[in-house]
Design a protein around this motif. Structure first.
Motif, short mmCIF file in Angstrom:
data_model
loop_
_atom_site.label_atom_id
_atom_site.label_comp_id
_atom_site.label_asym_id
_atom_site.label_seq_id
_atom_site.Cartn_x
_atom_site.Cartn_y
_atom_site.Cartn_z
N ASP A 25 0.63 -1.53 0.26
CA ASP A 25 -0.27 -0.28 0.28
C ASP A 25 0.80 1.59 -0.62
O ASP A 25 0.49 2.81 -0.66
CB ASP A 25 -0.85 0.05 1.12
N SER A 26 2.04 1.08 0.88
CA SER A 26 3.08 2.49 0.97
C SER A 26 3.64 3.39 -0.50
O SER A 26 3.63 3.73 -0.96
CB SER A 26 4.22 2.49 1.60
N LEU A 27 4.32 1.50 -1.27
CA LEU A 27 4.67 1.99 -1.91
C LEU A 27 3.77 2.27 -3.54
O LEU A 27 3.92 3.10 -4.36
CB LEU A 27 5.21 0.47 -2.70
N THR A 28 2.39 1.39 -3.65
CA THR A 28 1.12 2.21 -4.04
C THR A 28 0.80 3.18 -4.11
O THR A 28 1.18 4.47 -5.20
CB THR A 28 0.34 1.42 -4.25
N SER A 29 1.19 4.04 -3.04
CA SER A 29 0.68 5.38 -2.99
C SER A 29 1.64 5.74 -3.31
O SER A 29 1.07 7.50 -3.66
CB SER A 29 0.25 5.53 -1.12
N VAL A 30 2.84 6.33 -3.39
CA VAL A 30 4.20 7.07 -3.30
C VAL A 30 4.13 6.83 -5.21
O VAL A 30 4.51 7.58 -5.70
CB VAL A 30 5.76 6.22 -2.37
N LEU A 31 3.57 5.69 -5.70
CA LEU A 31 4.15 5.32 -7.03
C LEU A 31 3.18 6.66 -7.95
O LEU A 31 2.58 7.34 -8.78
CB LEU A 31 4.16 4.16 -7.57
N VAL A 32 1.95 6.14 -7.49
CA VAL A 32 0.44 7.06 -7.95
C VAL A 32 0.78 8.47 -7.69
O VAL A 32 0.48 8.87 -8.23
CB VAL A 32 -0.58 6.60 -6.73
N SER A 33 1.00 8.94 -6.15
CA SER A 33 1.67 10.20 -6.39
C SER A 33 2.87 10.74 -7.15
O SER A 33 2.53 11.89 -7.24
CB SER A 33 2.08 10.63 -4.47
N LEU A 34 3.43 9.73 -7.39
CA LEU A 34 4.79 10.42 -8.37
C LEU A 34 4.24 10.41 -9.46
O LEU A 34 4.73 11.18 -10.66
CB LEU A 34 5.72 9.43 -8.52
N TYR A 35 2.91 9.49 -9.91
CA TYR A 35 2.43 9.32 -11.39
C TYR A 35 1.38 11.09 -11.69
O TYR A 35 1.64 11.33 -12.47
CB TYR A 35 1.71 8.61 -11.47
N PRO A 41 9.93 15.06 -11.13
CA PRO A 41 11.07 15.46 -10.08
C PRO A 41 11.93 15.21 -11.01
O PRO A 41 12.67 14.43 -11.91
CB PRO A 41 11.20 15.18 -9.15
N ASN A 42 13.31 15.88 -11.16
CA ASN A 42 14.22 15.48 -11.49
C ASN A 42 15.28 14.07 -11.05
O ASN A 42 15.26 13.08 -12.48
CB ASN A 42 15.48 15.79 -11.61
N ASN A 43 14.93 13.87 -9.82
CA ASN A 43 15.24 12.36 -9.03
C ASN A 43 14.33 12.17 -8.64
O ASN A 43 14.08 12.41 -7.88
CB ASN A 43 16.35 12.80 -8.31
N ALA A 44 13.55 10.55 -9.66
CA ALA A 44 12.25 10.52 -9.40
C ALA A 44 12.96 9.25 -8.13
O ALA A 44 12.23 9.00 -6.73
CB ALA A 44 12.00 9.23 -9.62
N LEU A 45 14.34 9.00 -7.77
CA LEU A 45 14.49 8.17 -6.52
C LEU A 45 14.33 8.43 -5.74
O LEU A 45 14.27 8.04 -4.71
CB LEU A 45 15.71 7.37 -6.50
N GLU A 46 15.15 9.82 -5.45
CA GLU A 46 15.03 11.17 -4.14
C GLU A 46 13.58 11.23 -3.71
O GLU A 46 12.78 11.54 -2.73
CB GLU A 46 15.12 12.17 -4.65
N VAL A 48 10.61 9.30 -4.39
CA VAL A 48 10.07 7.66 -3.35
C VAL A 48 11.12 7.67 -2.32
O VAL A 48 9.80 7.61 -1.59
CB VAL A 48 10.83 6.38 -4.42
N LYS A 49 12.02 8.24 -1.66
CA LYS A 49 12.79 7.87 -0.51
C LYS A 49 11.99 9.09 0.40
O LYS A 49 11.68 8.32 1.58
CB LYS A 49 14.42 8.79 -0.29
N GLN A 50 11.76 10.16 -0.23
CA GLN A 50 11.05 11.63 0.79
C GLN A 50 9.76 10.58 1.12
O GLN A 50 9.00 11.14 2.33
CB GLN A 50 10.98 12.90 0.12
N HIS A 51 9.19 10.71 0.06
CA HIS A 51 7.61 9.99 0.19
C HIS A 51 7.52 9.18 0.99
O HIS A 51 6.10 8.58 1.96
CB HIS A 51 7.08 10.42 -1.02
N LEU A 52 8.49 7.99 0.77
CA LEU A 52 8.04 7.11 1.95
C LEU A 52 8.67 7.25 3.72
O LEU A 52 8.03 6.50 4.53
CB LEU A 52 9.20 5.94 1.15
N ASN A 53 9.44 8.15 3.79
CA ASN A 53 9.30 8.65 4.95
C ASN A 53 7.85 9.08 5.49
O ASN A 53 8.22 8.53 6.78
CB ASN A 53 10.51 9.57 4.77
#
Length: 102
Positions: A25-35, A41-46, A48-53
């Motif tokens: 659920d957390s990963l899905t939520s963050v990926l939907v937010s990114l989508y 953002p230039n750095n998608a990994l960053e 994801v890290k920020q939003h997972l925190n």
């Protein structure tokens, strides 16, 4: 021709574990937010890290912190009142023209 293979029991067990722990659920939520970001953002990994925190903080943590803030604000208000009271009481015992005495 595509071959169907039965799901690996270890994989299925791991998938259920991730779902139960809320990871999926957390990963899905963050990926939907990114989508849904209008400008990616230039750095998608960053991102994801920020939003997972942020997503990693449980409501229990948040509730405990909010309660602590409320308690500390009440304590601060009590201390301000006590300080005001003590200053008033001190004024009663100090001579009014103490500033002019050398």
């Amino acid at each position: 021709m595509a071959h169907y293979r039965a799901p690996d029991p270890k994989r299925e067990q791991f998938r259920r574990y991730l779902e139960k722990a809320g990871v999926v659920d957390s990963l899905t939520s963050v990926l939907v937010s990114l989508y849904e970001q209008p400008e990616k953002p230039n750095n998608a990994l960053e991102f994801v890290k920020q939003h997972l925190n942020v997503a990693g903080q449980t409501s229990a943590d948040s509730d405990a912190l909010q309660q602590e803030v409320i308690d500390l604000r009440q304590r601060c208000a009590c201390l301000v009142e006590e300080n005001k009271d003590l200053k008033t009481r001190l004024q009663q015992y100090e001579p009014e023209d103490a500033a002019t005495v050398d």
